[in-house]
Every structure is written in structure tokens, then in C-alpha cells.
Write a protein that holds these residues in place. Structure first.
Motif, PDB file in Angstrom:
ATOM      1  N   LEU A  45      19.022 107.398  74.940  1.00 38.99           N
ATOM      2  CA  LEU A  45      18.647 105.989  74.814  1.00 38.99           C
ATOM      3  C   LEU A  45      19.634 105.207  73.950  1.00 38.99           C
ATOM      4  CD1 LEU A  45      16.253 104.285  75.878  1.00 38.99           C
ATOM      5  CD2 LEU A  45      15.199 104.554  73.631  1.00 38.99           C
ATOM      6  N   PHE A  48      22.262 102.501  75.322  1.00 40.54           N
ATOM      7  CA  PHE A  48      21.881 101.238  75.948  1.00 40.54           C
ATOM      8  C   PHE A  48      21.661 100.160  74.891  1.00 40.54           C
ATOM      9  CE2 PHE A  48      20.633 104.596  78.822  1.00 40.54           C
ATOM     10  CZ  PHE A  48      21.086 104.133  80.046  1.00 40.54           C
ATOM     11  N   ASP A  49      21.994  98.925  75.228  1.00 39.31           N
ATOM     12  CA  ASP A  49      21.797  97.790  74.322  1.00 39.31           C
ATOM     13  C   ASP A  49      20.432  97.144  74.495  1.00 39.31           C
ATOM     14  OD1 ASP A  49      24.222  97.865  72.978  1.00 39.31           O
ATOM     15  OD2 ASP A  49      25.241  96.601  74.454  1.00 39.31           O
ATOM     16  N   TYR A  50      19.897  97.163  75.717  1.00 38.47           N
ATOM     17  CA  TYR A  50      18.633  96.489  75.998  1.00 38.47           C
ATOM     18  C   TYR A  50      17.665  97.428  76.709  1.00 38.47           C
ATOM     19  CZ  TYR A  50      20.853  92.074  74.737  1.00 38.47           C
ATOM     20  OH  TYR A  50      21.481  91.070  74.044  1.00 38.47           O
ATOM     21  N   LEU A  51      16.380  97.130  76.535  1.00 37.99           N
ATOM     22  CA  LEU A  51      15.324  97.929  77.139  1.00 37.99           C
ATOM     23  C   LEU A  51      14.323  97.035  77.846  1.00 37.99           C
ATOM     24  CD1 LEU A  51      14.469 100.176  74.038  1.00 37.99           C
ATOM     25  CD2 LEU A  51      16.086 100.706  75.874  1.00 37.99           C
ATOM     26  N   SER A  94      12.063  92.125  78.129  1.00 39.35           N
ATOM     27  CA  SER A  94      13.382  92.692  77.860  1.00 39.35           C
ATOM     28  C   SER A  94      13.693  92.479  76.385  1.00 39.35           C
ATOM     29  CB  SER A  94      14.445  92.005  78.726  1.00 39.35           C
ATOM     30  OG  SER A  94      15.736  92.457  78.383  1.00 39.35           O
ATOM     31  N   ARG A  96      16.221  93.770  72.824  1.00 37.40           N
ATOM     32  CA  ARG A  96      17.468  94.406  72.386  1.00 37.40           C
ATOM     33  C   ARG A  96      17.141  95.602  71.496  1.00 37.40           C
ATOM     34  NH1 ARG A  96      22.864  93.313  72.126  1.00 37.40           N
ATOM     35  NH2 ARG A  96      24.005  94.371  70.468  1.00 37.40           N
ATOM     36  N   LYS A 127      12.026 101.511  79.784  1.00 39.99           N
ATOM     37  CA  LYS A 127      13.125 101.832  80.686  1.00 39.99           C
ATOM     38  C   LYS A 127      14.398 101.153  80.187  1.00 39.99           C
ATOM     39  CE  LYS A 127      10.068 101.801  84.750  1.00 39.99           C
ATOM     40  NZ  LYS A 127      10.120 103.227  85.089  1.00 39.99           N
ATOM     41  N   PRO A 128      15.562 101.760  80.394  1.00 40.21           N
ATOM     42  CA  PRO A 128      16.805 101.091  79.993  1.00 40.21           C
ATOM     43  C   PRO A 128      17.118  99.907  80.895  1.00 40.21           C
ATOM     44  CG  PRO A 128      17.292 103.147  81.138  1.00 40.21           C
ATOM     45  CD  PRO A 128      15.800 103.109  80.941  1.00 40.21           C
ATOM     46  N   TYR A 129      17.670  98.866  80.287  1.00 41.24           N
ATOM     47  CA  TYR A 129      18.140  97.687  81.023  1.00 41.24           C
ATOM     48  C   TYR A 129      19.542  97.991  81.534  1.00 41.24           C
ATOM     49  CZ  TYR A 129      19.780  92.857  81.716  1.00 41.24           C
ATOM     50  OH  TYR A 129      20.304  91.698  82.228  1.00 41.24           O
ATOM     51  N   LEU A 130      19.748  97.783  82.836  1.00 38.37           N
ATOM     52  CA  LEU A 130      21.039  98.069  83.465  1.00 38.37           C
ATOM     53  C   LEU A 130      21.698  96.757  83.885  1.00 38.37           C
ATOM     54  CD1 LEU A 130      19.977 101.064  85.754  1.00 38.37           C
ATOM     55  CD2 LEU A 130      20.837 101.138  83.396  1.00 38.37           C
TER      56      LEU A 130
END
Length: 220
Positions: A45, A48-51, A94, A96, A127-130
């Protein structure tokens, strides 16, 4: 459906919470429930920068709602809005990811910013933001396209003695104009509760005047 975590922050009431995630740089802590409080569950995790957070909101709903951005008087279909009143009581935000904390009580836990969740809200998935698939900068934004309001100018009275970081966060929340969209009474006094403080204010045109900031009765 399992609760995997809960979020903790200074939002003790719904009034004043940003109407969308990412609008205010306010920190929150996400503490996992014990079955998921494991380094194995969050391995990777940190990349990733955002979730995306999926969380439980109100399970009452109407087929139409009145978005605050449209002044609170225009009705649109519930599925054309992000109202927290959903048929299955599931909302998404969403946020950070600021850091993953290890080696402390309740760790591993997450520090995030930009959440629009009430303190103690149950989270049912993360979940990770893509960026390559979740971001669509040229997409139409429906009724929100041309309805962005100018932030209010916040005026504090002299002698406000609170932590500077808390004052800054309160100012960010007030700039967004937390009033219901159909309220336009310049003489009406509102109360925002944040981080244990009660903030009394009124709004006149594009100016918000803080009248007082005091500890809430709960903390006295």
C-alpha cells in the motif's frame, strides 16, 4: 458484509463536513479492525498516493434528492448525485495516503487527508487509486460543471486563542460555506463543531464572520 476499519477525526457532527472528499487538507486516522490489523493486509500500500474508501452511510433514501450545489431546491435522481443517502447505504471517497504508522498502539494504521467521513464511520473496503484508469480530466461533470462557488472570506475576531493548526483547519472548513444551500439569512447564526470546539458564525454575501470559538459542552 464486514467492517474492516473505522475512521477517526475531528468531525463530530455532519454539519460542516466537506460535501466531497479532497476539498480540505484535514488529517484522519484509519484504524483496522483486529482481523485485518496486520501488515500482510496492507503490504504494497505504501506505493500509492491515493486510496478509495468504501464506507457505510445512511441506508434511508429517496429516488430524488436536492443537491446543495444547486441551492437545495432542485431535485435530481439519487443515482445522478453523491448524496450519502443511498439505497444500500454505501458511499465512496478518494483520500490521500499521508503515511502508514507502524510500531504504535493500534498499528498498523493509516493517516489520510481529505476525508469527508464522520468520526467513527465504518469502512467496508479500501482500494488503491490508479491514476491511469481512475482519472478522467476531460469528463463531463453534469450539474456540477459550472456550479463551483468562490470560497468565502473568513474573518476571525481578535483574541482567538486556539492551536494554529486547528484554526487553519477550521478556516478551510468555513471557506466551503457549510450552510444548507437554501439558507440566505445574513442575520442567522450557525454553529460548526470541530475538534471539540463550537464555532459560531454568520455569513454576509461572500464574507463569513466568526463570532466565537469555545470548547463544546461535552468537553467542559
Amino acid at each position: 458484509m464486514k467492517t474492516i476499519a473505522r475512521i477517526y477525526n475531528g468531525y463530530s457532527s455532519k454539519f460542516g463536513i466537506p460535501r466531497q472528499s479532497g476539498l480540505v487538507n484535514v488529517k484522519s486516522k484509519i484504524i483496522f479492525e483486529k482481523p485485518f490489523r496486520s501488515i500482510d493486509a496492507i503490504k504494497g500500500l505504501e506505493g500509492f498516493d491515493y486510496l478509495w474508501l468504501l464506507w457505510l452511510s445512511e441506508d434511508s433514501y429517496n429516488l430524488t434528492v436536492r443537491p446543495p450545489r444547486l441551492g437545495g431546491n432542485t431535485r435530481l435522481g439519487v443515482f445522478a448525485t453523491r448524496s450519502p443517502k443511498r439505497p444500500n447505504g454505501i458511499s465512496m471517497s478518494s483520500v490521500r495516503l499521508e503515511k502508514i504508522v507502524m510500531g504504535e498502539e493500534d498499528s498498523p494504521y493509516l493517516i489520510v487527508s481529505g476525508a469527508d467521513l464522520l468520526n467513527g464511520t465504518e469502512i467496508i473496503d479500501i482500494k488503491p487509486y490508479l491514476a491511469y484508469t481512475d482519472s478522467h480530466p476531460d469528463a463531463k461533470s453534469g450539474f456540477t460543471q459550472n456550479s463551483v462557488k468562490e470560497p468565502l472570506k473568513v474573518h476571525f475576531p481578535d483574541g482567538i486563542n486556539i492551536d494554529s493548526s486547528v484554526r487553519s483547519e477550521i478556516e478551510e472548513l468555513l471557506k466551503l460555506d457549510p450552510r444548507p444551500g437554501f439558507h440566505h439569512d445574513n442575520s442567522r447564526i450557525y454553529v460548526l463543531t470541530y475538534m471539540g470546539y463550537e464555532v459560531k458564525f454568520r455569513v454576509e454575501e461572500n464574507n463569513l464572520f466568526v463570532l466565537s470559538i469555545s470548547l463544546s459542552n461535552f468537553l467542559k
